[in-house]
Design a protein around this motif. Structure first.
Motif, PDB file in Angstrom:
ATOM      1  N   PRO A 132       0.832  -1.203   0.000  1.00  0.00           N
ATOM      2  CA  PRO A 132       0.000   0.000   0.000  1.00  0.00           C
ATOM      3  C   PRO A 132       0.867   1.253   0.000  1.00  0.00           C
ATOM      4  CG  PRO A 132      -0.807  -1.581   1.596  1.00  0.00           C
ATOM      5  CD  PRO A 132       0.514  -2.095   1.134  1.00  0.00           C
ATOM      6  N   LEU A 133       0.290   2.314  -0.467  1.00  0.00           N
ATOM      7  CA  LEU A 133       0.994   3.595  -0.538  1.00  0.00           C
ATOM      8  C   LEU A 133       0.769   4.331   0.778  1.00  0.00           C
ATOM      9  CD1 LEU A 133       2.670   5.542  -2.248  1.00  0.00           C
ATOM     10  CD2 LEU A 133       0.523   6.511  -3.098  1.00  0.00           C
ATOM     11  N   TRP A 175      -2.670   8.401   6.684  1.00  0.00           N
ATOM     12  CA  TRP A 175      -3.556   8.005   5.591  1.00  0.00           C
ATOM     13  C   TRP A 175      -2.833   6.997   4.708  1.00  0.00           C
ATOM     14  CZ3 TRP A 175      -3.563  12.799   7.724  1.00  0.00           C
ATOM     15  CH2 TRP A 175      -4.806  13.317   8.112  1.00  0.00           C
ATOM     16  N   VAL A 176      -3.553   5.967   4.285  1.00  0.00           N
ATOM     17  CA  VAL A 176      -2.982   4.872   3.497  1.00  0.00           C
ATOM     18  C   VAL A 176      -3.884   4.617   2.306  1.00  0.00           C
ATOM     19  CG1 VAL A 176      -2.276   2.448   3.501  1.00  0.00           C
ATOM     20  CG2 VAL A 176      -1.928   3.840   5.545  1.00  0.00           C
ATOM     21  N   TRP A 177      -3.277   4.447   1.139  1.00  0.00           N
ATOM     22  CA  TRP A 177      -4.014   4.086  -0.080  1.00  0.00           C
ATOM     23  C   TRP A 177      -3.749   2.614  -0.369  1.00  0.00           C
ATOM     24  CZ3 TRP A 177      -7.488   6.691  -3.047  1.00  0.00           C
ATOM     25  CH2 TRP A 177      -7.836   6.104  -4.270  1.00  0.00           C
ATOM     26  N   LEU A 178      -4.782   1.794  -0.249  1.00  0.00           N
ATOM     27  CA  LEU A 178      -4.648   0.356  -0.432  1.00  0.00           C
ATOM     28  C   LEU A 178      -4.571  -0.004  -1.910  1.00  0.00           C
ATOM     29  CD1 LEU A 178      -7.245  -0.912   2.198  1.00  0.00           C
ATOM     30  CD2 LEU A 178      -4.780  -0.597   2.492  1.00  0.00           C
ATOM     31  N   ARG A 179      -3.789  -1.030  -2.198  1.00  0.00           N
ATOM     32  CA  ARG A 179      -3.676  -1.548  -3.561  1.00  0.00           C
ATOM     33  C   ARG A 179      -4.743  -2.631  -3.791  1.00  0.00           C
ATOM     34  NH1 ARG A 179       1.260  -0.255  -5.928  1.00  0.00           N
ATOM     35  NH2 ARG A 179       1.959   1.705  -5.010  1.00  0.00           N
ATOM     36  N   PRO A 180      -5.020  -2.968  -5.055  1.00  0.00           N
ATOM     37  CA  PRO A 180      -5.975  -4.054  -5.322  1.00  0.00           C
ATOM     38  C   PRO A 180      -5.536  -5.363  -4.683  1.00  0.00           C
ATOM     39  CG  PRO A 180      -5.559  -2.795  -7.316  1.00  0.00           C
ATOM     40  CD  PRO A 180      -4.597  -2.291  -6.292  1.00  0.00           C
ATOM     41  N   GLY A 181      -6.480  -6.051  -4.054  1.00  0.00           N
ATOM     42  CA  GLY A 181      -6.189  -7.278  -3.331  1.00  0.00           C
ATOM     43  C   GLY A 181      -6.190  -7.119  -1.830  1.00  0.00           C
ATOM     44  N   ARG A 241     -16.094   8.154  -0.989  1.00  0.00           N
ATOM     45  CA  ARG A 241     -16.079   7.881  -2.429  1.00  0.00           C
ATOM     46  C   ARG A 241     -15.105   6.770  -2.787  1.00  0.00           C
ATOM     47  NH1 ARG A 241     -15.012  12.480  -7.127  1.00  0.00           N
ATOM     48  NH2 ARG A 241     -15.363  11.109  -8.924  1.00  0.00           N
ATOM     49  N   TYR A 242     -13.954   6.740  -2.107  1.00  0.00           N
ATOM     50  CA  TYR A 242     -12.923   5.767  -2.442  1.00  0.00           C
ATOM     51  C   TYR A 242     -12.739   4.822  -1.257  1.00  0.00           C
ATOM     52  CZ  TYR A 242     -11.879   9.227  -6.050  1.00  0.00           C
ATOM     53  OH  TYR A 242     -11.978  10.101  -7.087  1.00  0.00           O
ATOM     54  N   ALA A 243     -12.961   3.542  -1.494  1.00  0.00           N
ATOM     55  CA  ALA A 243     -12.776   2.548  -0.435  1.00  0.00           C
ATOM     56  C   ALA A 243     -11.318   2.249  -0.182  1.00  0.00           C
ATOM     57  CB  ALA A 243     -13.516   1.252  -0.802  1.00  0.00           C
ATOM     58  N   ALA A 244     -10.436   2.588  -1.120  1.00  0.00           N
ATOM     59  CA  ALA A 244      -9.014   2.309  -0.943  1.00  0.00           C
ATOM     60  C   ALA A 244      -8.343   3.289   0.007  1.00  0.00           C
ATOM     61  CB  ALA A 244      -8.301   2.340  -2.299  1.00  0.00           C
ATOM     62  N   LEU A 245      -8.934   4.430   0.243  1.00  0.00           N
ATOM     63  CA  LEU A 245      -8.340   5.434   1.123  1.00  0.00           C
ATOM     64  C   LEU A 245      -8.820   5.190   2.549  1.00  0.00           C
ATOM     65  CD1 LEU A 245      -6.567   7.945   1.329  1.00  0.00           C
ATOM     66  CD2 LEU A 245      -8.612   9.338   0.939  1.00  0.00           C
TER      67      LEU A 245
END
Length: 310
Positions: free
Chosen positions: A170-171, A185-191, A223-227
């Motif tokens: 993750p970023l 804050w973390v931006w998750l990658r696919p998976g 809006r974004y589930a990855a954040l």
């Protein structure tokens, strides 16, 4: 002979005296991506450049020029993707690198512009004053903890939190200090999803790895589930004793017979003086109903009398 590998504290491996910065599976994966990106960029950019150049030059010259432009851009994309694992390390340590460069170049500029005693005096003031003043020292330590937490979270994601098939971590986005600890804050990658972090005691493992008391994970965007957002708790700011300033506003020369607010409870009330009698609600007598008008009953079969609602 058995193939043995020794890992250094920085995650590098030493095989046969050669230092490997990037693992072989990761390097092969990025080379495969870079090759695909090169041919895609060559085809798309070359075709567009050749189409535009053909309007101003000979079609053959325009096609050759488009191929050269597409190959040049494709080579740049190929180099960036192949070098991204190394560039990612510099990105992870970017705040520390910037602070280190600022300290080195700042010291050199200070030494060239001032004598030795002046440079030592400036360094003593810059380092000593924040260390001596409590609020400034705590603020500096809060920002240092933000840098440490980002590296600890990256270690957690690489060690025991599941990633996708390509191993992309993750970023880790910027962090800021809070009264209780840090917020990252973390931006998750696919998976990887928020539920993966909440199950199997992953939150407790994050707290242990970050040297914290508790870690709470929640969504940071509708809006974004990855954040997602991680609140790291190191202390309880509400548990400290706070002196109330309200007694300072009460006058000292207040007379004993001063009027009090009507809403104040009676002073000196003794509960045994209150009679122990149950309080019963007053019973209401039923309201007599008005007799019906026989004429209304005849005219209105349903028994509706307008005078009852007068």
């Amino acid at each position: 002979m058995s193939k043995s590998s020794q890992r250094s504290p920085f995650g590098w491996s030493n095989r046969g005296g050669n230092v490997t910065v990037i693992e072989a599976p990761v390097a092969r994966s990025y080379r495969r991506r870079a090759t695909i990106a090169f041919w895609v960029t060559l085809g798309v950019v070359g075709l567009l450049a050749a189409t535009v150049a053909s309007h101003y030059l000979h079609p053959i010259v325009g096609a050759l020029l488009g191929g050269v432009i597409g190959a040049a851009l494709g080579a740049v994309v190929f180099a960036l993707i192949v070098a991204w694992p190394v560039l990612r390390v510099f990105w992870h340590w970017l705040p520390e690198i910037v602070l280190g460069l600022a300290a080195v170049y700042g010291w050199n500029a200070l030494m060239q512009s001032t004598p030795m005693w002046g440079s030592l005096l400036v360094v003593a003031l810059v380092v000593g004053l924040p260390a001596a003043i409590g609020p400034v020292r705590r603020r500096v330590m809060a920002f240092i903890w933000c840098l440490v937490v980002r590296h600890r979270l990256r270690l957690c994601f690489a060690a025991f939190i599941a990633t996708n098939r390509s191993g992309s971590l993750p970023l880790i986005l910027p962090a800021k200090p809070t009264p209780a600890g840090e917020r990252v804050w973390v931006w998750l990658r696919p998976g990887l999803s928020l539920r993966d972090l909440e199950q199997d005691g992953q939150v407790q493992k994050l707290a242990v790895a970050c040297w914290a008391n508790e870690v709470r994970v929640m969504r940071a965007s509708r809006r974004y589930a990855a954040l997602i957002r991680l609140d790291i708790t190191r202390r309880e700011p509400l548990a400290a004793t706070i002196v109330s300033p309200l007694p300072d506003h009460v006058p000292t020369d207040m007379p004993a017979n001063a009027p009090t607010s009507p809403g104040m409870p009676p002073v000196g009330l003794d509960l045994p003086d209150v009679p122990d009698q149950p309080v019963t609600a007053p019973t209401e007598t039923p309201r007599p109903r008005k007799p019906r008008n026989p004429t209304t009953t005849e005219t209105n079969p349903n028994g509706f009398d307008p005078s009852d609602y007068a």
